[in-house]
Design a protein around this motif. Sequence first.
Motif, mmCIF file in Angstrom:
data_model
loop_
_atom_site.group_PDB
_atom_site.id
_atom_site.type_symbol
_atom_site.label_atom_id
_atom_site.label_comp_id
_atom_site.label_asym_id
_atom_site.label_seq_id
_atom_site.Cartn_x
_atom_site.Cartn_y
_atom_site.Cartn_z
ATOM 1 N N GLU A 1 0.922 5.674 0.042
ATOM 2 C CA GLU A 1 0.406 6.800 0.764
ATOM 3 C C GLU A 1 -0.819 7.490 0.311
ATOM 4 O O GLU A 1 -2.290 7.645 1.299
ATOM 5 N N GLY A 2 -1.412 7.373 -1.026
ATOM 6 C CA GLY A 2 -2.352 7.866 -1.419
ATOM 7 C C GLY A 2 -3.895 5.814 -0.422
ATOM 8 O O GLY A 2 -5.202 6.756 0.153
ATOM 9 N N HIS A 3 -3.393 4.572 -0.426
ATOM 10 C CA HIS A 3 -4.273 3.970 0.726
ATOM 11 C C HIS A 3 -4.217 4.704 2.144
ATOM 12 O O HIS A 3 -6.027 4.238 2.576
ATOM 13 N N ARG B 1 -3.820 7.472 3.579
ATOM 14 C CA ARG B 1 -4.919 9.359 3.313
ATOM 15 C C ARG B 1 -6.473 8.561 2.787
ATOM 16 O O ARG B 1 -7.206 9.378 3.581
ATOM 17 N N ARG B 2 -7.041 7.553 1.904
ATOM 18 C CA ARG B 2 -8.051 7.466 1.946
ATOM 19 C C ARG B 2 -8.986 6.510 3.099
ATOM 20 O O ARG B 2 -10.188 6.372 2.640
ATOM 21 N N GLY B 3 -7.927 5.891 3.720
ATOM 22 C CA GLY B 3 -8.295 5.833 4.418
ATOM 23 C C GLY B 3 -8.980 3.921 4.265
ATOM 24 O O GLY B 3 -9.887 3.180 4.568
ATOM 25 N N ASP B 4 -8.144 2.654 2.514
ATOM 26 C CA ASP B 4 -8.829 1.746 2.448
ATOM 27 C C ASP B 4 -8.334 1.024 3.014
ATOM 28 O O ASP B 4 -7.717 0.734 3.711
ATOM 29 N N ARG B 5 -9.974 0.582 3.142
ATOM 30 C CA ARG B 5 -9.029 -1.386 3.100
ATOM 31 C C ARG B 5 -8.248 -2.326 3.093
ATOM 32 O O ARG B 5 -9.335 -2.896 2.540
ATOM 33 N N TYR C 1 0.917 -1.169 -0.057
ATOM 34 C CA TYR C 1 -0.442 0.021 -0.217
ATOM 35 C C TYR C 1 0.964 1.805 0.049
ATOM 36 O O TYR C 1 2.336 1.651 0.610
#
Length: 392
Positions: free
Chosen positions: A146-148, A150-154, A144
């Motif tokens: 930094e985008g994951h 920041r978005r809080g992707d699971r 993962y």
Amino acid sequence: MDPRDLWAEAVAGVLARPLRTALTTLGTVLGIATLVITLGVAATAGNRIVGRFDELTATAITVEVPRSEDGPLVGWDAPAELTRLRGVASAAAVAQNEGDTDLTVTANRLVDPTRVTGRNLAVVAATVDLPAAVRGHVSAGRFYDEGHVRRGDRVVVLGADAARMLGVSRLADGPAVFIGERAYSVIGILSGLGRDQALSTAVIVPPGIGAHFGLKDVTRVLVNTHLGAAGLIAGQLPRALNPARGAELHVITPPSPTRARDAVQGDVNGLFLVLGLVSLVVGAVGIANVTLVTVLERISEIGLRRALGAARRHIAAQFLVESTLIGLTGGVIGASVGVVAVVAVAAVRQWTPVLDITPVLAAPVAGALVGLLAGLYPALRAARMEPVDALR
């Protein structure tokens, strides 16, 4: 007997049978050459092993971060600042529950009584630089970013052993794992860990997701330095991570490799020294056998010399000087052949040749000593001959 006459007789005896002398000298040449080669190759290989040992073990630093009631001592963004220090190669922050409390992780929600579908695995939160910090690589999928975060992707990344236990091998179909009641997409598998092997059986999640499992605060920071910079960086890390409360951090520096390095090199040198000495003994036995045959062939000469007034010590001295001269010649030639062989092996392997000059300089002396000891018994046997029996 004048020493000059003794030397002249010994040289004449050596040169009287060139082929036999050459074969006798060959035994010493092989023994000394083998000794020099083994010691030189041992030192060169030991230097190579030591270099790899330093690269793998002398650059890893771990900072243990205790929990504090006054707030976290180290933030999740602190490792990014560490890479600005000269000598830091990579760094990552990790959060893990105390006592390594594992959570139940399943690959699906189906209940299959015929096989185990759930595993108790450690859930670890880590920053995006974890693969470099643990010297690993993503064998499938991706890690993962930094985008994951920041978005809080699971999303999760599985350690190689954790993926194997859960039966996850292919990521093309977008597999998911369940931690508790929530599903998390598996986007990568982390393999080949050079440090922190326990992460191979863990489920790794981004820092934001880790808060769902009580992983809010950083519990340790993994730092890799360039070779030779570990001591300096270890002293700078507490202030760089928390200037005000750096004293509360526990920095675990790599142990000094000097003792282990010396032990490794000593073991290698000892092994090859034994092999070289065995070859040297073989050469000494060869000299003794050939010298003994020479004595038996020169019985009439020995009897004539005794009849002309030579004492026992003169006969013994003559054969001892001959065997010593042969050993000295073999030592000089063997040392030269050994040095050339060590340099050639290092050149072929693209290594830096490491050769102690002491064995090279001592090789002629060792050859002469071997020749002296090897000729001791034949010389004594020649000296004990009675003139009448020898002439008969």
